[in-house]
Design a protein around this motif. Sequence first.
Motif, PDB file in Angstrom:
ATOM      1  N   LEU A   1       0.825  -1.207   0.000  1.00 45.04           N
ATOM      2  CA  LEU A   1       0.000   0.000   0.000  1.00 45.04           C
ATOM      3  C   LEU A   1       0.859   1.258   0.000  1.00 45.04           C
ATOM      4  CD1 LEU A   1      -2.870  -0.991   2.467  1.00 45.04           C
ATOM      5  CD2 LEU A   1      -3.007  -0.732  -0.010  1.00 45.04           C
ATOM      6  N   ARG A   2       1.927   1.249   0.770  1.00 50.46           N
ATOM      7  CA  ARG A   2       2.820   2.402   0.813  1.00 50.46           C
ATOM      8  C   ARG A   2       3.493   2.612  -0.543  1.00 50.46           C
ATOM      9  NH1 ARG A   2       6.600   1.723   5.404  1.00 50.46           N
ATOM     10  NH2 ARG A   2       4.752   2.227   6.603  1.00 50.46           N
ATOM     11  N   THR A   3       3.928   1.527  -1.186  1.00 53.88           N
ATOM     12  CA  THR A   3       4.552   1.614  -2.503  1.00 53.88           C
ATOM     13  C   THR A   3       3.567   2.148  -3.545  1.00 53.88           C
ATOM     14  OG1 THR A   3       5.968  -0.255  -1.940  1.00 53.88           O
ATOM     15  CG2 THR A   3       5.803   0.314  -4.268  1.00 53.88           C
ATOM     16  N   MET A   4       2.317   1.657  -3.488  1.00 52.10           N
ATOM     17  CA  MET A   4       1.304   2.133  -4.432  1.00 52.10           C
ATOM     18  C   MET A   4       1.004   3.618  -4.218  1.00 52.10           C
ATOM     19  SD  MET A   4      -1.238  -1.213  -4.550  1.00 52.10           S
ATOM     20  CE  MET A   4      -2.654  -0.202  -4.562  1.00 52.10           C
ATOM     21  N   ALA A   5       0.918   4.053  -2.970  1.00 52.85           N
ATOM     22  CA  ALA A   5       0.639   5.458  -2.684  1.00 52.85           C
ATOM     23  C   ALA A   5       1.783   6.352  -3.160  1.00 52.85           C
ATOM     24  CB  ALA A   5       0.390   5.654  -1.193  1.00 52.85           C
ATOM     25  N   ASN A   6       3.019   5.934  -2.914  1.00 50.88           N
ATOM     26  CA  ASN A   6       4.172   6.722  -3.375  1.00 50.88           C
ATOM     27  C   ASN A   6       4.231   6.750  -4.905  1.00 50.88           C
ATOM     28  OD1 ASN A   6       5.034   7.434  -0.841  1.00 50.88           O
ATOM     29  ND2 ASN A   6       6.393   5.661  -0.640  1.00 50.88           N
ATOM     30  N   GLY A   7       3.905   5.630  -5.560  1.00 52.40           N
ATOM     31  CA  GLY A   7       3.886   5.599  -7.022  1.00 52.40           C
ATOM     32  C   GLY A   7       2.825   6.521  -7.599  1.00 52.40           C
ATOM     33  N   ALA A   8       1.653   6.537  -6.971  1.00 54.43           N
ATOM     34  CA  ALA A   8       0.594   7.425  -7.445  1.00 54.43           C
ATOM     35  C   ALA A   8       0.978   8.879  -7.244  1.00 54.43           C
ATOM     36  CB  ALA A   8      -0.705   7.118  -6.716  1.00 54.43           C
ATOM     37  N   LYS A   9       1.626   9.183  -6.121  1.00 51.56           N
ATOM     38  CA  LYS A   9       2.059  10.557  -5.855  1.00 51.56           C
ATOM     39  C   LYS A   9       3.118  10.993  -6.863  1.00 51.56           C
ATOM     40  CE  LYS A   9       4.447  11.244  -2.159  1.00 51.56           C
ATOM     41  NZ  LYS A   9       4.926  11.451  -0.784  1.00 51.56           N
ATOM     42  N   ASP A  10       4.080  10.115  -7.153  1.00 48.03           N
ATOM     43  CA  ASP A  10       5.119  10.441  -8.131  1.00 48.03           C
ATOM     44  C   ASP A  10       4.535  10.608  -9.534  1.00 48.03           C
ATOM     45  OD1 ASP A  10       7.011  10.365  -6.136  1.00 48.03           O
ATOM     46  OD2 ASP A  10       7.598   8.275  -6.570  1.00 48.03           O
ATOM     47  N   ARG A  11       3.619   9.735  -9.900  1.00 50.68           N
ATOM     48  CA  ARG A  11       2.993   9.828 -11.226  1.00 50.68           C
ATOM     49  C   ARG A  11       2.197  11.118 -11.366  1.00 50.68           C
ATOM     50  NH1 ARG A  11      -1.232   5.543 -13.932  1.00 50.68           N
ATOM     51  NH2 ARG A  11      -1.563   6.721 -15.828  1.00 50.68           N
ATOM     52  N   MET A  12       1.472  11.500 -10.327  1.00 51.63           N
ATOM     53  CA  MET A  12       0.710  12.747 -10.371  1.00 51.63           C
ATOM     54  C   MET A  12       1.651  13.943 -10.480  1.00 51.63           C
ATOM     55  SD  MET A  12      -2.259  14.187  -7.855  1.00 51.63           S
ATOM     56  CE  MET A  12      -1.209  14.414  -6.464  1.00 51.63           C
ATOM     57  N   ARG A  13       2.757  13.912  -9.754  1.00 45.79           N
ATOM     58  CA  ARG A  13       3.720  15.008  -9.814  1.00 45.79           C
ATOM     59  C   ARG A  13       4.318  15.104 -11.222  1.00 45.79           C
ATOM     60  NH1 ARG A  13       7.155  13.977  -5.478  1.00 45.79           N
ATOM     61  NH2 ARG A  13       5.743  15.170  -4.188  1.00 45.79           N
ATOM     62  N   ASP A  14       4.601  13.940 -11.861  1.00 42.91           N
ATOM     63  CA  ASP A  14       5.150  13.950 -13.217  1.00 42.91           C
ATOM     64  C   ASP A  14       4.138  14.477 -14.231  1.00 42.91           C
ATOM     65  OD1 ASP A  14       7.528  12.931 -12.294  1.00 42.91           O
ATOM     66  OD2 ASP A  14       7.046  10.844 -12.833  1.00 42.91           O
ATOM     67  N   GLU A  15       2.874  14.095 -14.084  1.00 41.31           N
ATOM     68  CA  GLU A  15       1.866  14.506 -15.053  1.00 41.31           C
ATOM     69  C   GLU A  15       1.451  15.967 -14.884  1.00 41.31           C
ATOM     70  OE1 GLU A  15      -1.401  11.800 -14.967  1.00 41.31           O
ATOM     71  OE2 GLU A  15      -0.194  10.117 -15.678  1.00 41.31           O
ATOM     72  N   MET A  16       1.479  16.476 -13.677  1.00 38.60           N
ATOM     73  CA  MET A  16       1.052  17.851 -13.443  1.00 38.60           C
ATOM     74  C   MET A  16       2.141  18.854 -13.793  1.00 38.60           C
ATOM     75  SD  MET A  16      -1.178  17.400  -9.990  1.00 38.60           S
ATOM     76  CE  MET A  16      -1.722  19.065  -9.896  1.00 38.60           C
ATOM     77  N   GLY A  17       3.363  18.456 -13.764  1.00 37.74           N
ATOM     78  CA  GLY A  17       4.455  19.331 -14.147  1.00 37.74           C
ATOM     79  C   GLY A  17       5.066  20.057 -12.967  1.00 37.74           C
ATOM     80  N   PRO A  18       6.125  20.807 -13.250  1.00 37.94           N
ATOM     81  CA  PRO A  18       6.859  21.465 -12.157  1.00 37.94           C
ATOM     82  C   PRO A  18       6.127  22.665 -11.562  1.00 37.94           C
ATOM     83  CG  PRO A  18       7.828  22.026 -14.263  1.00 37.94           C
ATOM     84  CD  PRO A  18       6.783  20.997 -14.534  1.00 37.94           C
ATOM     85  N   GLU A  19       5.148  23.242 -12.260  1.00 38.87           N
ATOM     86  CA  GLU A  19       4.476  24.426 -11.721  1.00 38.87           C
ATOM     87  C   GLU A  19       3.586  24.102 -10.526  1.00 38.87           C
ATOM     88  OE1 GLU A  19       1.970  22.916 -15.146  1.00 38.87           O
ATOM     89  OE2 GLU A  19       4.053  23.517 -14.957  1.00 38.87           O
ATOM     90  N   PHE A  20       3.281  22.833 -10.305  1.00 41.19           N
ATOM     91  CA  PHE A  20       2.447  22.450  -9.175  1.00 41.19           C
ATOM     92  C   PHE A  20       3.261  21.983  -7.969  1.00 41.19           C
ATOM     93  CE2 PHE A  20      -0.539  22.079 -12.702  1.00 41.19           C
ATOM     94  CZ  PHE A  20      -1.611  22.788 -12.179  1.00 41.19           C
ATOM     95  N   ASP A  21       4.582  22.057  -8.058  1.00 46.97           N
ATOM     96  CA  ASP A  21       5.410  21.652  -6.927  1.00 46.97           C
ATOM     97  C   ASP A  21       5.277  22.623  -5.759  1.00 46.97           C
ATOM     98  OD1 ASP A  21       6.306  19.396  -8.159  1.00 46.97           O
ATOM     99  OD2 ASP A  21       8.164  20.310  -8.907  1.00 46.97           O
ATOM    100  N   ASP A  22       5.111  23.911  -6.058  1.00 47.84           N
ATOM    101  CA  ASP A  22       5.046  24.924  -5.011  1.00 47.84           C
ATOM    102  C   ASP A  22       3.622  25.210  -4.555  1.00 47.84           C
ATOM    103  OD1 ASP A  22       7.787  25.170  -5.208  1.00 47.84           O
ATOM    104  OD2 ASP A  22       7.661  26.736  -6.723  1.00 47.84           O
ATOM    105  N   LEU A  23       2.661  24.441  -5.024  1.00 50.51           N
ATOM    106  CA  LEU A  23       1.264  24.666  -4.680  1.00 50.51           C
ATOM    107  C   LEU A  23       1.004  24.276  -3.228  1.00 50.51           C
ATOM    108  CD1 LEU A  23      -1.464  25.523  -5.868  1.00 50.51           C
ATOM    109  CD2 LEU A  23      -1.872  23.144  -6.420  1.00 50.51           C
ATOM    110  N   ASP A  24       0.328  25.174  -2.496  1.00 42.99           N
ATOM    111  CA  ASP A  24      -0.004  24.893  -1.101  1.00 42.99           C
ATOM    112  C   ASP A  24      -1.333  24.147  -1.061  1.00 42.99           C
ATOM    113  OD1 ASP A  24      -0.062  24.821   1.616  1.00 42.99           O
ATOM    114  OD2 ASP A  24      -0.649  26.919   1.879  1.00 42.99           O
ATOM    115  N   TRP A  25      -1.270  22.841  -0.837  1.00 38.73           N
ATOM    116  CA  TRP A  25      -2.465  22.002  -0.879  1.00 38.73           C
ATOM    117  C   TRP A  25      -3.357  22.239   0.323  1.00 38.73           C
ATOM    118  CZ3 TRP A  25      -3.717  19.808  -5.259  1.00 38.73           C
ATOM    119  CH2 TRP A  25      -2.712  19.537  -6.198  1.00 38.73           C
ATOM    120  N   LYS A  26      -2.826  22.757   1.415  1.00 44.73           N
ATOM    121  CA  LYS A  26      -3.642  23.007   2.601  1.00 44.73           C
ATOM    122  C   LYS A  26      -4.645  24.130   2.361  1.00 44.73           C
ATOM    123  CE  LYS A  26      -0.453  21.177   5.951  1.00 44.73           C
ATOM    124  NZ  LYS A  26       0.317  21.393   7.157  1.00 44.73           N
ATOM    125  N   LYS A  27      -4.319  25.065   1.478  1.00 43.28           N
ATOM    126  CA  LYS A  27      -5.266  26.134   1.148  1.00 43.28           C
ATOM    127  C   LYS A  27      -6.482  25.593   0.404  1.00 43.28           C
ATOM    128  CE  LYS A  27      -2.408  30.248   0.759  1.00 43.28           C
ATOM    129  NZ  LYS A  27      -1.944  31.269  -0.184  1.00 43.28           N
TER     130      LYS A  27
END
Length: 130
Positions: free
Chosen positions: A39-65
């Motif tokens: 489960l941890r591996t799947m969650a990390n893979g999904a997070k990495d895949r989402m980061r790759d697909e969304m691009g670098p402009e979403f790295d600095d996005l504050d998700w808590k807002k």
Amino acid sequence: MFGLTFEKILIIGVIAVFLLGPDKLPHYAAQLARLVKQLRTMANGAKDRMRDEMGPEFDDLDWKKLDPRQYDPRRIIREALSEDDDVVTPAATAVISRSPNPDGAYLKRKLAKEESLAAAEFAPFDTEAT
């Protein structure tokens, strides 16, 4: 996590020891450990895949807002209606609403209505009103 405290986990462990027995418990504990790792591996893979697909402009996005639990419509409206970034408190709006502007349209209409009623001596009546 999931509202599980140490005491609850301990009780679940004791019940598992009695239900499964000491000979089968290590086998099921190993299976649980493998499941958690998968489960941890799947969650990390999904997070990495989402980061790759969304691009670098979403790295600095504050998700808590963007968390819907942070949404307070009263605060948003208060900030939108305030002038010069001064937040109007509810107590200040109550004081403002109790003292109408003497040059405002409300008082002018009220005075004009009273004068017209004094001259006509009766209130207007609409026979077609429902």
